[in-house]
Enzyme design. Structure first.
Site, PDB file in Angstrom:
ATOM      1  N   MET A 166       0.833  -1.215   0.000  1.00 41.85           N
ATOM      2  CA  MET A 166       0.000   0.000   0.000  1.00 41.85           C
ATOM      3  C   MET A 166       0.863   1.260   0.000  1.00 41.85           C
ATOM      4  O   MET A 166       0.863   2.009   0.945  1.00 41.85           O
ATOM      5  CB  MET A 166      -0.939  -0.035   1.222  1.00 41.85           C
ATOM      6  CG  MET A 166      -1.857  -1.233   1.229  1.00 41.85           C
ATOM      7  SD  MET A 166      -2.668  -1.500   2.835  1.00 41.85           S
ATOM      8  CE  MET A 166      -1.341  -2.206   3.817  1.00 41.85           C
ATOM      9  N   THR A 177       2.349   1.575   5.799  1.00 35.82           N
ATOM     10  CA  THR A 177       1.644   2.700   5.221  1.00 35.82           C
ATOM     11  C   THR A 177       1.209   3.609   6.360  1.00 35.82           C
ATOM     12  O   THR A 177       0.846   3.111   7.433  1.00 35.82           O
ATOM     13  CB  THR A 177       0.399   2.261   4.419  1.00 35.82           C
ATOM     14  OG1 THR A 177      -0.499   3.370   4.261  1.00 35.82           O
ATOM     15  CG2 THR A 177      -0.354   1.141   5.101  1.00 35.82           C
ATOM     16  N   CYS A 198       3.618  10.079   4.344  1.00 34.18           N
ATOM     17  CA  CYS A 198       3.167   9.067   3.391  1.00 34.18           C
ATOM     18  C   CYS A 198       4.412   8.298   3.003  1.00 34.18           C
ATOM     19  O   CYS A 198       5.461   8.903   2.738  1.00 34.18           O
ATOM     20  CB  CYS A 198       2.518   9.707   2.172  1.00 34.18           C
ATOM     21  SG  CYS A 198       2.171   8.520   0.856  1.00 34.18           S
ATOM     22  N   THR A 199       4.343   6.997   2.977  1.00 31.58           N
ATOM     23  CA  THR A 199       5.547   6.198   2.793  1.00 31.58           C
ATOM     24  C   THR A 199       6.154   6.347   1.405  1.00 31.58           C
ATOM     25  O   THR A 199       7.286   5.921   1.189  1.00 31.58           O
ATOM     26  CB  THR A 199       5.266   4.708   3.090  1.00 31.58           C
ATOM     27  OG1 THR A 199       4.143   4.262   2.323  1.00 31.58           O
ATOM     28  CG2 THR A 199       4.988   4.501   4.574  1.00 31.58           C
TER      29      THR A 199
END
Length: 233
Positions: free
Chosen positions: A10, A83, A196-197
């Protein structure tokens, strides 16, 4: 060594960074041919993203909870959700798994505290920036949290889903992010959480107007530390 469960996909773009960074840290600490004992469940992000858009977080939590349950059954001693956004439903996922959750915000808080940051800007998906699940944890730790203006939030969210999650890293989008960070500095922010990754794919190694705190790298380091400590708290 204990076994770590990664709940990923994700997107898989950032999950690959988790896998590489955790293994690299374990190798560097142990030397030789050592690597990280990891179980990975990588979901189909399209299904999860559709549930995010429709606001069906309960169904998303159920899907991810079942995946986490499988990781625990296979021998994982702790869980990492790869995530930021899906930490919105971290509690039911962890409950389904029945093993400790290494929460992504906690190592970020520790790094911000060590740096003496008071007012921090949060970048991420629209859900992370606008919902309370992420900011509340930061505020409870004593931080003042700000987010970009509405138009900037739209651009940040679009770049994440339409570009970074699909492996596209564009110079124009990097410039837009840097302009947003400069505006946040002018608004009094002292640092930026790359919440946010995928954002590190865009800003890694870039000189920005504010210090950048990479949640992917911080989370991966915490996961590696857990492994190197053989699963002890």
């Amino acid at each position: 060594m204990a076994i770590l469960g990664l709940l990923g996909g994700m997107s898989w773009e950032s999950t690959a960074h988790y896998y590489a960074q955790i293994n690299r840290l374990v190798r560097d600490a142990r030397g030789g041919l050592h690597s990280a004992p990891i179980l990975l469940h990588s979901v189909d992000f399209a299904a999860i993203a559709a549930l995010q858009r429709s606001g069906d977080w309960a169904q998303a939590a159920q899907i991810l909870g079942q995946a986490a349950q499988g990781l625990a059954a296979a021998g994982a001693g702790a869980l990492v959700i790869c995530t930021n956004t899906m930490h919105k439903v971290a509690a039911p996922i962890a409950e389904a798994a029945g093993i400790p959750l290494l929460h992504i915000v906690d190592p970020t808080i520790a790094a911000l505290q060590a740096a003496g940051v008071g007012r921090v800007a949060l970048l991420g998906t629209r859900f992370t920036m606008e919902d309370d699940f992420y900011r509340a944890r930061l505020v409870a730790a004593g931080f003042e949290v700000c987010v970009p203006a509405a138009a900037a939030r739209d651009d940040i969210h679009r770049v994440i889903f339409d570009e970074l999650c699909q492996g596209r890293v564009l110079a124009a989008s990097r410039d837009r992010y840097l302009d947003i960070i400069a505006a946040l500095r002018d608004d009094g922010a002292e640092a930026v959480i790359m919440g946010c990754t995928e954002i590190a794919m865009l800003l890694d190694g870039v000189s920005a107007a504010l210090p950048l705190f990479d949640t992917t790298a911080l989370h991966a380091a915490a996961a590696a530390a857990w492994l190197l400590n053989d699963g002890a708290d």
